[in-house]
Design a protein around this motif. Structure first.
Motif, PDB file in Angstrom:
ATOM      1  N   VAL A   1      38.855  38.315  40.818  1.00 23.62           N
ATOM      2  CA  VAL A   1      37.564  37.869  41.214  1.00 23.62           C
ATOM      3  C   VAL A   1      36.236  38.086  40.683  1.00 23.62           C
ATOM      4  O   VAL A   1      35.190  37.478  40.509  1.00 23.62           O
ATOM      5  CB  VAL A   1      37.400  37.489  42.555  1.00 23.62           C
TER       6      VAL A   1
ATOM      7  N   GLU B   1      41.563  31.325  43.571  1.00 20.86           N
ATOM      8  CA  GLU B   1      41.186  32.547  42.546  1.00 20.86           C
ATOM      9  C   GLU B   1      42.120  33.581  42.289  1.00 20.86           C
ATOM     10  O   GLU B   1      43.029  33.839  43.398  1.00 20.86           O
ATOM     11  CB  GLU B   1      39.942  33.092  42.897  1.00 20.86           C
TER      12      GLU B   1
ATOM     13  N   ALA C   1      35.711  38.910  37.686  1.00 20.96           N
ATOM     14  CA  ALA C   1      35.677  38.483  36.326  1.00 20.96           C
ATOM     15  C   ALA C   1      35.411  36.801  36.418  1.00 20.96           C
ATOM     16  O   ALA C   1      34.755  36.080  35.625  1.00 20.96           O
ATOM     17  CB  ALA C   1      36.690  38.867  35.546  1.00 20.96           C
ATOM     18  N   THR C   2      36.084  36.241  37.492  1.00 21.33           N
ATOM     19  CA  THR C   2      36.300  34.814  37.428  1.00 21.33           C
ATOM     20  C   THR C   2      35.090  34.221  38.230  1.00 21.33           C
ATOM     21  O   THR C   2      34.659  33.208  37.982  1.00 21.33           O
ATOM     22  CB  THR C   2      37.514  34.428  37.916  1.00 21.33           C
ATOM     23  N   GLN C   3      34.731  34.588  39.453  1.00 26.07           N
ATOM     24  CA  GLN C   3      33.660  34.390  40.377  1.00 26.07           C
ATOM     25  C   GLN C   3      32.343  35.346  40.322  1.00 26.07           C
ATOM     26  O   GLN C   3      31.972  35.735  41.689  1.00 26.07           O
ATOM     27  CB  GLN C   3      34.388  34.213  41.592  1.00 26.07           C
ATOM     28  N   THR C   4      32.080  36.014  39.414  1.00 22.45           N
ATOM     29  CA  THR C   4      30.955  37.022  39.347  1.00 22.45           C
ATOM     30  C   THR C   4      29.709  36.663  40.200  1.00 22.45           C
ATOM     31  O   THR C   4      29.194  37.493  41.004  1.00 22.45           O
ATOM     32  CB  THR C   4      30.479  37.272  37.861  1.00 22.45           C
TER      33      THR C   4
END
Length: 84
Positions: free
Chosen positions: A42, A38, A44-47
């Motif tokens: 993170v 990631e 935004a990408t792995q909420t």
């Protein structure tokens, strides 16, 4: 004091070795969670994963035991859309 450090392993802006891992080593009782592959954002990408990891940490219990509507509400609150 318990401390949670969450860091993406592919963060090119703030490299994990010099920051996330260094903080985890330096702070007593720190927990480091690495998000493999990631980038810097993170949140935004792995909420959903981030929300679950944060809930797990602050509650002292696995986030999976929390009602889904609580997780959904907290996830929605972490995403802030700019007002126009």
């Amino acid at each position: 004091m318990p401390t949670l450090v969450i860091h993406g392993t592919s963060d090119a802006t703030v490299p994990i070795e010099a920051t996330g891992r260094a903080v985890a080593r330096a702070v007593p009782h720190a927990t480091l969670i690495e998000y493999d592959g990631e980038p810097h954002g993170v949140f935004a990408t792995q909420t959903e994963r981030l929300t679950k990891d944060l809930l797990d940490f602050v509650s002292g219990r696995p986030a999976e035991t929390m009602p889904q509507e609580v997780i959904d509400t907290l996830t929605a609150q972490t995403i802030v859309a700019p007002s126009i």
